[in-house]
Design a protein around this motif. Structure first.
Motif, PDB file in Angstrom:
ATOM      1  N   UNK A 170       0.773  -1.125  -0.036  1.00  0.00           N
ATOM      2  CA  UNK A 170       0.110   0.112  -0.011  1.00  0.00           C
ATOM      3  C   UNK A 170       0.844   1.238  -0.027  1.00  0.00           C
ATOM      4  N   UNK A 171       2.237   1.197   0.407  1.00  0.00           N
ATOM      5  CA  UNK A 171       3.016   1.952   0.265  1.00  0.00           C
ATOM      6  C   UNK A 171       3.984   2.384  -0.859  1.00  0.00           C
ATOM      7  N   UNK A 172       3.582   1.519  -1.930  1.00  0.00           N
ATOM      8  CA  UNK A 172       4.118   1.564  -3.271  1.00  0.00           C
ATOM      9  C   UNK A 172       3.231   2.414  -4.415  1.00  0.00           C
ATOM     10  N   UNK A 173       3.779   3.116  -5.049  1.00  0.00           N
ATOM     11  CA  UNK A 173       3.068   3.911  -6.139  1.00  0.00           C
ATOM     12  C   UNK A 173       3.734   3.598  -7.562  1.00  0.00           C
ATOM     13  N   UNK A 174       3.002   3.132  -8.559  1.00  0.00           N
ATOM     14  CA  UNK A 174       3.578   3.009  -9.999  1.00  0.00           C
ATOM     15  C   UNK A 174       3.785   4.211 -10.512  1.00  0.00           C
ATOM     16  N   UNK A 175       4.828   4.801 -11.230  1.00  0.00           N
ATOM     17  CA  UNK A 175       5.110   5.877 -11.848  1.00  0.00           C
ATOM     18  C   UNK A 175       5.462   5.820 -13.440  1.00  0.00           C
ATOM     19  N   UNK A 176       5.400   6.847 -14.172  1.00  0.00           N
ATOM     20  CA  UNK A 176       6.040   6.835 -15.371  1.00  0.00           C
ATOM     21  C   UNK A 176       7.304   6.919 -15.631  1.00  0.00           C
ATOM     22  N   UNK A 177       8.291   6.654 -14.761  1.00  0.00           N
ATOM     23  CA  UNK A 177       9.626   6.869 -14.583  1.00  0.00           C
ATOM     24  C   UNK A 177      10.062   7.953 -13.387  1.00  0.00           C
ATOM     25  N   UNK A 178      11.457   7.920 -13.699  1.00  0.00           N
ATOM     26  CA  UNK A 178      11.949   8.736 -12.619  1.00  0.00           C
ATOM     27  C   UNK A 178      11.467  10.360 -12.498  1.00  0.00           C
ATOM     28  N   UNK A 179      11.458  10.804 -13.621  1.00  0.00           N
ATOM     29  CA  UNK A 179      11.091  12.334 -13.557  1.00  0.00           C
ATOM     30  C   UNK A 179       9.580  12.507 -13.510  1.00  0.00           C
ATOM     31  N   UNK A 180       8.714  11.543 -13.854  1.00  0.00           N
ATOM     32  CA  UNK A 180       7.405  11.563 -13.453  1.00  0.00           C
ATOM     33  C   UNK A 180       7.029  11.385 -12.045  1.00  0.00           C
ATOM     34  N   UNK A 181       7.765  10.520 -11.513  1.00  0.00           N
ATOM     35  CA  UNK A 181       7.592  10.091 -10.004  1.00  0.00           C
ATOM     36  C   UNK A 181       8.179  11.140  -9.277  1.00  0.00           C
ATOM     37  N   UNK A 182       9.248  11.732  -9.452  1.00  0.00           N
ATOM     38  CA  UNK A 182       9.684  13.173  -8.839  1.00  0.00           C
ATOM     39  C   UNK A 182       8.613  14.244  -8.920  1.00  0.00           C
ATOM     40  N   UNK A 183       8.068  14.462 -10.000  1.00  0.00           N
ATOM     41  CA  UNK A 183       7.212  15.535 -10.075  1.00  0.00           C
ATOM     42  C   UNK A 183       5.808  15.417  -9.249  1.00  0.00           C
ATOM     43  N   UNK A 184       5.670  13.875  -9.324  1.00  0.00           N
ATOM     44  CA  UNK A 184       4.540  13.772  -8.580  1.00  0.00           C
ATOM     45  C   UNK A 184       4.519  13.978  -7.091  1.00  0.00           C
ATOM     46  N   UNK A 185       5.783  13.764  -6.573  1.00  0.00           N
ATOM     47  CA  UNK A 185       5.999  13.977  -5.099  1.00  0.00           C
ATOM     48  C   UNK A 185       5.913  15.497  -4.738  1.00  0.00           C
ATOM     49  N   UNK A 186       6.775  16.320  -5.807  1.00  0.00           N
ATOM     50  CA  UNK A 186       6.525  17.798  -5.576  1.00  0.00           C
ATOM     51  C   UNK A 186       5.180  18.502  -5.537  1.00  0.00           C
ATOM     52  N   UNK A 187       4.247  17.857  -6.525  1.00  0.00           N
ATOM     53  CA  UNK A 187       3.003  18.396  -6.363  1.00  0.00           C
ATOM     54  C   UNK A 187       2.332  17.962  -5.520  1.00  0.00           C
ATOM     55  N   UNK A 188       2.635  16.640  -4.833  1.00  0.00           N
ATOM     56  CA  UNK A 188       1.961  16.482  -3.465  1.00  0.00           C
ATOM     57  C   UNK A 188       2.288  17.112  -2.383  1.00  0.00           C
TER      58      UNK A 188
END
Length: 483
Positions: A170-188
């Motif tokens: 439940x603590x794992x999220x699938x992303x579209x790669x490194x940059x997309x995952x990093x952007x997701x964290x920053x937006x959150x």
């Protein structure tokens, strides 16, 4: 002509213009044909239908069509639709467009861009079986917000086995790669004011550009031969909100953050309320010892401060465009909220295929095979460049790239190598501001051994040639690269 669908015409008639309506219509149809919006053979609306559409008399359209028939733009015959003249390009040849002179850029004979893996052995029996299984699975269901549960379970198990990181699926999220995952964290994590994001200097250029794209500011932070200089990190109001760090294998210089610095970094983050994004980009590709435990392995899985950013771009292929976030439990709701708004970027079929691939243990076996291959290529690099007078090779304990520092300005070396057909990157590009060191960065993962040997011969000759003009060599590396 029958069977040819009519085209919708984007024309506008100005009843207040000094030009007559038939002239306006003929001019616009002529322009559409000249600009290739109307193609040879396209069927035009009937005169009655076009007149009704434009709100003009049929005679207006007939007059315009007759003018263009006379000029050779249109063609018509009894009982058939009016069409754009099939021989239009012969009757009215298109005017040649002026060409902007451009220097040819031939593909390099040896493309040694950093960070690319050997992808030719990805497609094997396990890979094909995983995609066959995925293509036969149910795909009508909506993709879950944080990713397919089977894939998150498989990555959770992978983290436990390979990175000593225990995170609930439940603590794992699938992303579209490194940059997309990093952007997701920053937006959150974004709030009422722009985020301040600390980055290693030098560091990974593509990830360093992400904060600016989401409205954050970037704070460069210095590193040394062991990685981030934790003792020099700003505190209090000067501390960043987020810190991007590569503790297992600093990019590009190659240092590994010692355990005492890791503990100090976690303490600094907790005290200053900083979220650490650990870029775990190639830590499984280690050659001189076993892969080091991730920083996230030392962190509290529930109330911790470290987000583990992982991808499959180095261990499999960047063409897959898939990555993962290992999250502290406290950050999961915020990440899920943003993902719910933006959607899941990775298709369900791809997620199912990789889940099957991971469950079969295929990624671990593939990584082991590739580690052996890369270890041999690393030996090639060290043998070719490790003892050149006047040049400094940085440690190569892991990863897919090498760094060679030289006294001579790097621009001349990079240009000469490009002329010889070898593509490398300038070392100075990895600093946020003006680079403080001159040299080259190149990858050795994607080239076969024969091509790599040829490219290394050219690199060695060029580095030796420039080094000979400098009597004082760069300072010795902090430790030998080893073999």
């Amino acid at each position: 002509m029958r069977g040819i669908p009519e085209i919708t015409l984007a024309v506008y008639l100005d009843r207040h213009s000094a030009e007559t309506l038939p002239t306006q219509l003929a001019d616009q149809l002529r322009t559409l044909a000249t600009q290739a919006v109307l193609a040879p053979g396209d069927a035009l609306p009937s005169t009655r239908a076009l007149a009704s559409h434009l709100g003009v008399s049929r005679g207006t359209v007939v007059a315009a069509y007759d003018q263009l028939l006379a000029e050779g733009y249109l063609s018509a015959s009894a009982g058939r639709s009016t069409v754009v003249n099939p021989q239009l390009r012969r009757v009215h040849p298109p005017r040649p467009r002026p060409r902007v002179p451009r220097a040819p850029e031939p593909a390099p004979a040896y493309d040694l861009r950093p960070g690319r893996p050997w992808a030719e052995e990805v497609v094997g029996p396990a890979w094909k079986a995983a995609w066959r299984h995925a293509s036969a699975a149910e795909v009508a269901l909506p993709t879950p917000v944080l990713g397919l549960p089977q894939l998150r379970q498989a990555w959770s198990e992978h983290l436990r086995r390979m990175r000593a990181v225990v995170r609930n699926p439940a603590q794992v999220a699938v992303t579209g790669g490194g940059r997309e995952g990093f952007a997701l964290v920053l937006l959150a994590l974004a709030g009422d004011r722009p985020l301040r994001v600390g980055v290693e200097d030098p560091g990974y250029p593509s990830l360093r550009r992400v904060p600016v794209r989401v409205g954050a500011s970037v704070l460069p932070l210095p590193v040394d031969e062991h990685g981030l200089k934790v003792a020099d990190l700003p505190t209090g109001r000067s501390a960043p909100d987020v810190l991007l760090v590569t503790p297992s294998h600093q990019y590009p210089l190659g240092g590994s953050l010692p355990v005492d610095r890791r503990q100090a970094l976690l303490e600094w983050a907790r005290t200053n309320k900083v979220v650490i994004v650990e870029d775990d980009y190639d830590s499984e590709l280690r050659y001189t010892s076993e892969p080091l435990p991730a920083l996230a392995a030392l962190d509290d899985p529930d109330d911790g401060t470290v987000v583990l950013l992982g991808t499959l771009s180095k261990t499999l292929t960047p063409a897959l465009a898939m990555g993962f976030l290992g999250l502290p439990a406290r950050l999961v709701p915020a990440i899920a909220d943003v993902r719910r708004d933006l959607g899941q970027p990775v298709g369900l079929v791809a997620q199912q295929a990789i889940a099957t691939y991971l469950d079969a243990g295929a990624l671990r076996l593939h990584t082991q095979r590739m580690r052996n291959r890369y270890r041999r290529r690393r030996v090639q690099v060290v043998d070719a460049l490790g003892d050149i007078p006047g040049a400094r090779m940085y440690p190569m304990d892991g990863g897919l790239h090498a760094v060679v520092e030289t006294r001579r300005p790097e621009a001349a070396i990079v240009e000469a190598l490009a002329h010889a057909g070898v593509r490398v990157s300038p070392l100075s590009e990895y600093w946020s501001g003006r680079g403080t060191r001159s040299g080259i960065v190149f990858g050795f993962g994607a080239a076969n051994e024969a091509d790599l040997a040829a490219a290394l011969s050219l690199i060695a000759a060029e580095v030796k040639g420039h080094a000979g003009a400098n009597h004082e060599p760069p300072p010795p590396p902090p430790r030998p690269p080893g073999r």
